[in-house]
Design a protein around this motif. Sequence first.
Motif: not given
Length: 118
Positions: A32-33, A79-84, A104-107, A114-118
């Motif tokens: 999933a991720e 970094a996390v690669v997810t469809e969420q 935290i890079f969400r790709a 798609q976003e960077v969580v800080r």
Amino acid sequence: MTDEPATGGALAEEDEKIVLLARSARARTQAAEGAAVRDTDGRTYAATTVALPSFHLTALQAAIAAAVSSGADGLEAAAVVTEQPLVAGASVQAVRDLAPDAPIFRADPGGAVQEVVR
């Protein structure tokens, strides 16, 4: 707090590497991720979602467990690669346990941040 990727959408080479590692881990196992972290010594660790009958870990929790069990005491980035559409709260908390300010890079599955969580 979230924001757009670095200026013009371009990531630093080190950050691109962890996104690529996370994407590769996810694709390899079709989980999933996929996730990857870079510790304060520059070492990287990748993992995927663990979903067993007896326990569950998000991909970031698994990558952080690998880093900590290898002696890491801090993180520079994750970094996390997810469809969420959002990074799971448990994943964010796991990063914050070691690094209150690490991005935290969400790709998406294609590797686009798609976003960077800080």
